[in-house]
Design a protein around this motif. Structure first.
Motif, PDB file in Angstrom:
ATOM      1  N   SER A   1     -16.931   7.420 -52.702  1.00 27.06           N
ATOM      2  CA  SER A   1     -15.854   7.467 -51.711  1.00 27.06           C
ATOM      3  C   SER A   1     -14.782   6.419 -52.006  1.00 27.06           C
ATOM      4  N   GLU A   2     -13.777   6.316 -51.130  1.00 31.87           N
ATOM      5  CA  GLU A   2     -12.622   5.454 -51.349  1.00 31.87           C
ATOM      6  C   GLU A   2     -13.042   4.005 -51.621  1.00 31.87           C
ATOM      7  N   ASN A   3     -12.466   3.441 -52.673  1.00 31.80           N
ATOM      8  CA  ASN A   3     -12.658   2.029 -53.042  1.00 31.80           C
ATOM      9  C   ASN A   3     -14.115   1.665 -53.365  1.00 31.80           C
ATOM     10  N   SER A   4     -14.940   2.641 -53.650  1.00 28.31           N
ATOM     11  CA  SER A   4     -16.320   2.349 -54.019  1.00 28.31           C
ATOM     12  C   SER A   4     -16.417   2.070 -55.522  1.00 28.31           C
ATOM     13  N   ARG A   5     -17.535   1.457 -55.907  1.00 31.75           N
ATOM     14  CA  ARG A   5     -17.742   1.079 -57.300  1.00 31.75           C
ATOM     15  C   ARG A   5     -19.209   1.338 -57.653  1.00 31.75           C
ATOM     16  N   PHE A   6     -19.435   2.082 -58.731  1.00 30.28           N
ATOM     17  CA  PHE A   6     -20.799   2.457 -59.085  1.00 30.28           C
ATOM     18  C   PHE A   6     -20.990   2.455 -60.594  1.00 30.28           C
ATOM     19  N   ASP A   7     -22.120   1.868 -61.039  1.00 27.92           N
ATOM     20  CA  ASP A   7     -22.521   1.877 -62.443  1.00 27.92           C
ATOM     21  C   ASP A   7     -23.797   2.694 -62.577  1.00 27.92           C
TER      22      ASP A   7
ATOM     23  N   GLN B   1     -15.033  11.688 -57.376  1.00 26.89           N
ATOM     24  CA  GLN B   1     -14.456  10.386 -57.050  1.00 26.89           C
ATOM     25  C   GLN B   1     -13.242  10.506 -56.144  1.00 26.89           C
ATOM     26  N   LYS B   2     -13.245   9.675 -55.108  1.00 28.16           N
ATOM     27  CA  LYS B   2     -12.125   9.622 -54.175  1.00 28.16           C
ATOM     28  C   LYS B   2     -11.173   8.492 -54.554  1.00 28.16           C
ATOM     29  N   THR B   3     -10.190   8.240 -53.719  1.00 27.35           N
ATOM     30  CA  THR B   3      -9.104   7.297 -54.004  1.00 27.35           C
ATOM     31  C   THR B   3      -9.632   5.909 -54.360  1.00 27.35           C
ATOM     32  N   ALA B   4      -9.141   5.379 -55.497  1.00 27.75           N
ATOM     33  CA  ALA B   4      -9.410   4.011 -55.952  1.00 27.75           C
ATOM     34  C   ALA B   4     -10.890   3.739 -56.223  1.00 27.75           C
ATOM     35  N   SER B   5     -11.682   4.773 -56.387  1.00 27.43           N
ATOM     36  CA  SER B   5     -13.088   4.570 -56.753  1.00 27.43           C
ATOM     37  C   SER B   5     -13.183   4.254 -58.248  1.00 27.43           C
ATOM     38  N   ASN B   6     -14.269   3.589 -58.618  1.00 28.08           N
ATOM     39  CA  ASN B   6     -14.480   3.201 -60.013  1.00 28.08           C
ATOM     40  C   ASN B   6     -15.923   3.523 -60.383  1.00 28.08           C
ATOM     41  N   VAL B   7     -16.107   4.410 -61.373  1.00 34.40           N
ATOM     42  CA  VAL B   7     -17.437   4.839 -61.786  1.00 34.40           C
ATOM     43  C   VAL B   7     -17.592   4.632 -63.289  1.00 34.40           C
ATOM     44  N   LEU B   8     -18.701   3.990 -63.652  1.00 34.69           N
ATOM     45  CA  LEU B   8     -19.073   3.814 -65.054  1.00 34.69           C
ATOM     46  C   LEU B   8     -20.362   4.578 -65.301  1.00 34.69           C
ATOM     47  N   ILE B   9     -20.358   5.455 -66.303  1.00 30.32           N
ATOM     48  CA  ILE B   9     -21.543   6.204 -66.709  1.00 30.32           C
ATOM     49  C   ILE B   9     -21.793   5.923 -68.178  1.00 30.32           C
TER      50      ILE B   9
END
Length: 445
Positions: A220-226, A247-255
């Motif tokens: 969701s918005e502004n979330s961060r997940f690795d 991914q929503k607005t400003a989210s950051n995901v690393l896979i």
């Protein structure tokens, strides 16, 4: 294909009875999708180098009655990655293990554990999110998994909360007969939340094992997940893993997916950037020898402006091993100011090794920065000669250059202790030693 249709129809009631209620409404549609799609053939452009029907042909057993495996994972597994404290969970075959495990001390609003228990505590969330990202209508493996999966592992982070310690999930095959496991992972991050997950795959017995794994990530918005995926299975293990991320607005995901030991592996990634300023880093590597095979397929969709995706996959192949990479970046109309980068690089250390690569861009916006590329070759002979002229043996020089080739993939790991450990495991793998976590009796057998 027909054997799985027959099994489902015969045991449908048993499957539903032994599963959380949120899973059952999706089964019939998944069944119809699977019957319509069937297993992809080698004529399918996306599966030209992986024979899916052959991989599923053996008569694998299915634990539809949810019989307990006589195993305490703590007796055979003890991971002491230096300086990295994790919350530890186990899935044995495709059953979540909770007996004899110390209870995790998670704050209110954060959940990690089985889908069955999550359904009891957060029924509305389970119904809302399970199956909301995975699309069985376009992917036969996802449809098959949705038909047969009877539990799953869930991470739920409420709005504004951050997980202090990474979660480590150990997927373990333990069986005396050939078996198929259908695993589900559901990760839900609400606004302004943060979490890290490390998934390790192991195989303990010398039998044929097949796993299908479907991972759904809702950021969701502004979330961060690795999300770190480390495969250290066996040459008799077949794995089909499909990761869906929304991914929503400003989210950051690393896979980051790393294969150190396997038999046959197919990794699919469906990433959709739906909100502005969302960012994705998608990367991975595989070290292959013998007759091992890794097939990587990715589809990154930029559906909103001002988003960025960075994609990097590397493979090192020796002996008669083979690999395939097919990546597609789709930039939708009006997704201006998109930045999208895709790169696939491969090293073939023998004449028998084979690598196939097809990076792709599909762009419907005019104000973007996008690039894609690939290279497949051998180790630099001049670099080898230079290192040997400095007293380094040929084998050691080859090893050092191979390790250096993988450095930018392990370098994208955002957990320093895990980064150091992966570099160590990578070196052990190149030296021909069995890659293992320190203290892991699963690998030491």
């Amino acid at each position: 294909m027909n054997q799985y249709i027959d099994i489902y129809r015969e045991y449908e009631e048993l499957i539903r009875m032994n599963a959380p209620a949120c899973m059952n409404p999706l089964r019939e549609k998944a069944f119809e999708d699977f019957r319509r799609l069937g297993f992809p053939s080698l004529k399918d452009e996306n599966y030209r180098y992986t024979d899916v029907a052959k991989a599923f042909a053996p008569n694998y057993g299915l634990n539809l009655s949810r019989l307990k495996t006589p195993l305490n994972p703590l007796d055979v597994f003890s991971c002491d990655v230096p300086n990295m404290s994790t919350q530890l969970y186990f899935v044995v075959n495709d059953s979540f293990y909770s007996e004899l495990m110390p209870k995790a001390s998670l704050p209110e609003g954060i959940y990690a554990g089985s889908l069955r228990r999550f359904m009891e505590i957060y029924p509305e969330k389970a119904i809302q999110y399970y199956g909301s990202v995975a699309d069985s209508s376009k992917d036969a493996i996802t449809a098959l998994n949705t038909m047969f999966a009877q539990n799953g592992f869930v991470i739920y982070i409420s709005k504004g909360l951050k997980l202090k310690r990474p979660i480590q999930l150990i997927n373990t095959f333990r069986t005396k007969t050939d078996i198929m496991a259908n695993r589900r992972l559901l990760i839900i991050l609400e606004e302004d939340s943060e979490a890290q997950l490390l998934v390790c795959d192991h195989t303990m017995d010398n039998v044929q094992c097949l796993s299908t794994q479907v991972v759904e990530i809702i950021a969701s918005e502004n979330s961060r997940f690795d999300y770190y995926d480390l495969e250290e299975s066996s040459v008799r293990t077949t794995r089909f893993s499909t990761v869906y991320a929304r991914q929503k607005t400003a989210s950051n995901v690393l896979i980051n997916g790393i294969t150190l030991n396997n038999g046959l592996t197919r990794n699919d990634y469906y990433i959709t950037l739906e909100g502005e300023h969302a960012e994705t880093t998608l990367c991975g590597m595989a070290i292959l020898d013998g007759n091992q095979h890794v097939d990587t397929w990715s589809h990154v969709t930029h559906a909103a402006p001002h988003c960025k995706s960075t994609e990097l996959f590397k493979n090192i192949l020796d002996n008669a091993s083979s690999g395939s990479f097919s990546g597609r970046i789709l930039v939708c109309k009006d997704s201006q100011k998109t930045e999208a980068y895709q790169l696939n690089r491969n090293l073939c250390l023998s004449r028998e090794a084979r690598m196939y690569s097809k990076p792709q861009l599909e762009i419907y916006a005019d104000d973007v920065k996008c690039s894609h590329g690939m290279s497949t070759g051998q180790l630099d002979e001049q670099a080898l000669f230079y290192m040997q002229s400095r007293g380094i043996s040929h084998n050691e020089a080859k090893l050092l250059l191979s390790i250096a080739f993988t450095a930018d993939v392990t370098g994208k790991v955002r957990l320093e202790a895990l980064k150091d450990r992966l570099q160590y495991l990578t070196e052990k793998r190149f030296r021909g030693e069995l890659a293992q976590c320190a203290g892991c009796n699963t690998c030491c057998k």
